[in-house]
Design an enzyme around this catalytic site. Structure first.
Site: not given
Ligand code: OAD
Length: 260
Positions: A105-106, A121, A152, A191
Site C-alpha cells: 500500500v506504499d 490491499h 460531510c 511471505s
Molecule cells: P511480509 O512482511 O509478511 O513478508 C515479507 C517477505 O519479504 C518475507 O518473506 C521476507 O523474507 C521477504 N523479504 C525481506 N527482504 C526482502 C528483500 N530485500 N527482497 C525480497 N524479499 C524480501 O509481507 P507480505 O507478504 O507482503 O496486509 O504481507 C502480506 C500482507 O500482510 C500485507 O499486504 C499486509 C500484511 O498484513 C494487509 O495489510 C491487509
C-alpha cells in the site's frame, strides 16, 4: 541449481515470456527502507494486527488506528523506489501483456512508473469517508487524528483492505484472470501467508512460477525456481527484453548522426 545458473534461467524466462505477471509483497520495498510486516524487524512484532488493522479495531479506537497509520505514513513518505521497483516498471514497458499485482500500500511501484498494476490491499495515501463513501488522495503527514471528510464531516478511514474485509471484487477477478493466463509468474518479497493472495500462485495453469525471496515461504516447495536473494540486488542483474545484453554498451544518443 547454482546462483549463476539461476540468473541465466531467469534471464531466459523473462526474455521469452509473452504474458508475465509479477506478484509483490512488502519485501520488494525492504531495500527502500520500508519495514516488512513479518520477520525480525517486522511491523507485526510490535503490534498485533487484530489491535490495529481490522474494522473492529477501528470501531473500538479510531484514534489508535490513525496514530499507527500516521506512523507508517511518516516512515514511507521519504522512501524512494529501489532497483526492484524500477526493474518491474521497465519490464511493464517492454511487454504489452504484463501485469503487476501488489499487496503493498506504499505507492512505491506507482512512483517507479508502474501503471498496469492492481493494488489488491489498497493504497495508504487514499482516505475514504465512513459516512458518504467519498474517496480522496490525501498525502498530508501526519493527518489530524481522526481526519474528517471535507464533504460531510464524517470520519475518514485509510483506503486499505483490513483483516476480515474482502478484497475489491474487480481487483480479485483481474488478478486471478491474469495469473490463470500467465506464462511466467514472478513472486517477489511476500511471505505468502495472507489469503487470498497467498493462493494466487496456485491458480497458475501454464506459468513457470519463480520465487525471489531471501527466506523460504510456504510457497517455496511448489515453485519451479526459488532464488534466495534480495529483490533489487537480483533483478537489476536481469536484462530486459529490448535492452542490450549485460556487458555491452548502448549507442550514445548524443552522438552526431546517431550511427557508429
Ligand atoms: P511480509 O512482511 O509478511 O513478508 C515479507 C517477505 O519479504 C518475507 O518473506 C521476507 O523474507 C521477504 N523479504 C525481506 N527482504 C526482502 C528483500 N530485500 N527482497 C525480497 N524479499 C524480501 O509481507 P507480505 O507478504 O507482503 O496486509 O504481507 C502480506 C500482507 O500482510 C500485507 O499486504 C499486509 C500484511 O498484513 C494487509 O495489510 C491487509
Amino acid at each position: 541449481m547454482s546462483g549463476r545458473d539461476a540468473l541465466v534461467e531467469l534471464t531466459r524466462l523473462v526474455r521469452e515470456a509473452r504474458r508475465p505477471v509479477v506478484l509483490t509483497g512488502a519485501g520488494v520495498s525492504a531495500e527502500s527502507g520500508v519495514p516488512t510486516f513479518r520477520g525480525p524487524d517486522g511491523l507485526w512484532k510490535r503490534h498485533r494486527p487484530e489491535d490495529l488493522a481490522t474494522p473492529e479495531a477501528f470501531a473500538r479506537d479510531p484514534a489508535l488506528v490513525w496514530e499507527w497509520y500516521n506512523w507508517r505514513r511518516q516512515r514511507i513518505a521519504p522512501a524512494r523506489p529501489n532497483p526492484a521497483h524500477r526493474w518491474i516498471a521497465a519490464y511493464e514497458r517492454a511487454n504489452p501483456e504484463f501485469l503487476l499485482i501488489t499487496q503493498n500500500v506504499d505507492g512505491l511501484h506507482r512512483l517507479a512508473g508502474s501503471r498496469r498494476l492492481v493494488e489488491v490491499h489498497g493504497d495508504l495515501w487514499m482516505v475514504r469517508c465512513t459516512c458518504c463513501g467519498r474517496e480522496d488522495e490525501d498525502r498530508r503527514v501526519p493527518l489530524p487524528v481522526p481526519p474528517r471528510c471535507p464533504e460531510c464531516n464524517g470520519m475518514l478511514r485509510p483506503g486499505v483492505v483490513w483483516f476480515g474485509e474482502p478484497l475489491p471484487a474487480e481487483a480479485l477477478s483481474r488478478s486471478a484472470e491474469a495469473v490463470r493466463k500467465a506464462d511466467l509468474l514472478l513472486v517477489v518479497g511476500t511471505s505468502a501467508v495472507v489469503q487470498p493472495v497467498a493462493s494466487f500462485p496456485l491458480l497458475a495453469r501454464g506459468a513457470v512460477v519463480v520465487e525471489i525471496n531471501p527466506a523460504a515461504t510456504p510457497l517455496t516447495p511448489f515453485v519451479d525456481l526459488s532464488i534466495r536473494s534480495a529483490a533489487g540486488a537480483l533483478l537489476q542483474r536481469i536484462p530486459l527484453p529490448g535492452s542490450p545484453p549485460a556487458g555491452t554498451k548502448a549507442l550514445s544518443p548524443s552522438r552526431p548522426g546517431g550511427a557508429p
